[in-house]
Design a protein around this motif. Structure first.
Motif, PDB file in Angstrom:
ATOM      1  N   VAL A   7      -4.460  -4.521  -1.334  1.00 58.01           N
ATOM      2  CA  VAL A   7      -3.726  -5.341  -0.364  1.00 58.01           C
ATOM      3  C   VAL A   7      -3.954  -4.804   1.041  1.00 58.01           C
ATOM      4  O   VAL A   7      -4.141  -5.560   1.998  1.00 58.01           O
ATOM      5  N   ARG A   8      -3.973  -3.474   1.173  1.00 58.05           N
ATOM      6  CA  ARG A   8      -4.233  -2.851   2.461  1.00 58.05           C
ATOM      7  C   ARG A   8      -5.585  -3.251   3.000  1.00 58.05           C
ATOM      8  O   ARG A   8      -5.736  -3.568   4.171  1.00 58.05           O
ATOM      9  N   GLY A   9      -6.580  -3.263   2.134  1.00 62.44           N
ATOM     10  CA  GLY A   9      -7.912  -3.666   2.562  1.00 62.44           C
ATOM     11  C   GLY A   9      -7.934  -5.104   3.059  1.00 62.44           C
ATOM     12  O   GLY A   9      -8.567  -5.413   4.068  1.00 62.44           O
ATOM     13  N   ILE A  25      -3.426   1.447  -6.675  1.00 66.09           N
ATOM     14  CA  ILE A  25      -4.675   0.694  -6.535  1.00 66.09           C
ATOM     15  C   ILE A  25      -4.401  -0.695  -5.973  1.00 66.09           C
ATOM     16  O   ILE A  25      -5.116  -1.165  -5.079  1.00 66.09           O
ATOM     17  N   VAL A  26      -3.349  -1.344  -6.452  1.00 70.85           N
ATOM     18  CA  VAL A  26      -2.991  -2.673  -5.945  1.00 70.85           C
ATOM     19  C   VAL A  26      -2.606  -2.592  -4.468  1.00 70.85           C
ATOM     20  O   VAL A  26      -3.020  -3.427  -3.654  1.00 70.85           O
ATOM     21  N   MET A  33      -4.820   8.113  -9.942  1.00 72.78           N
ATOM     22  CA  MET A  33      -4.188   7.089  -9.146  1.00 72.78           C
ATOM     23  C   MET A  33      -3.611   6.036 -10.091  1.00 72.78           C
ATOM     24  O   MET A  33      -4.288   5.569 -10.990  1.00 72.78           O
ATOM     25  N   SER A  34      -2.375   5.658  -9.836  1.00 70.23           N
ATOM     26  CA  SER A  34      -1.733   4.667 -10.703  1.00 70.23           C
ATOM     27  C   SER A  34      -2.204   3.253 -10.348  1.00 70.23           C
ATOM     28  O   SER A  34      -2.816   3.028  -9.305  1.00 70.23           O
ATOM     29  N   ILE A  35      -1.901   2.326 -11.221  1.00 71.56           N
ATOM     30  CA  ILE A  35      -2.264   0.919 -11.003  1.00 71.56           C
ATOM     31  C   ILE A  35      -1.583   0.383  -9.745  1.00 71.56           C
ATOM     32  O   ILE A  35      -2.191  -0.350  -8.966  1.00 71.56           O
ATOM     33  N   PHE A  36      -0.329   0.783  -9.533  1.00 75.71           N
ATOM     34  CA  PHE A  36       0.403   0.327  -8.354  1.00 75.71           C
ATOM     35  C   PHE A  36      -0.288   0.784  -7.075  1.00 75.71           C
ATOM     36  O   PHE A  36      -0.428   0.012  -6.133  1.00 75.71           O
ATOM     37  N   TRP A  76       1.445   4.823   2.580  1.00 76.08           N
ATOM     38  CA  TRP A  76       2.350   4.776   1.425  1.00 76.08           C
ATOM     39  C   TRP A  76       1.607   5.004   0.102  1.00 76.08           C
ATOM     40  O   TRP A  76       2.103   5.651  -0.802  1.00 76.08           O
ATOM     41  N   ALA A  77       0.382   4.486  -0.004  1.00 76.86           N
ATOM     42  CA  ALA A  77      -0.331   4.517  -1.274  1.00 76.86           C
ATOM     43  C   ALA A  77      -1.040   5.837  -1.544  1.00 76.86           C
ATOM     44  O   ALA A  77      -1.133   6.270  -2.687  1.00 76.86           O
TER      45      ALA A  77
END
Length: 66
Positions: A11-13, A6-7, A1-4, A63-64
């Motif tokens: 934010v989703r959480g 994870i961010v 999983m990329s850093i993006f 999306w993530a």
């Protein structure tokens, strides 16, 4: 999983938590028996937070995640 990703998941959480808090506040307000009419302060804000938090949170999950 990329850093993006994870961010975006973090934010989703936060957005889902915001939606959950707003839904709890709406439920608590609906269950409270009130004889006063016209005491609708901040109901629009709570509904806005609920809709934004849940819809944006679910969209970011879609999306993530691969």
């Amino acid at each position: 999983m990329s850093i993006f990703s994870i961010v975006v998941l973090v934010v989703r959480g936060g957005l889902l938590l915001l939606g959950a808090i707003a839904s709890y506040a709406l439920l608590a307000r609906a269950l409270k028996i009130s004889d006063k009419y016209g005491d609708e302060t901040n109901i629009g804000t709570l509904w806005g937070l609920f809709i934004l938090g849940l819809s944006a949170g679910v969209l970011l999950v879609w999306w993530a995640l691969p």
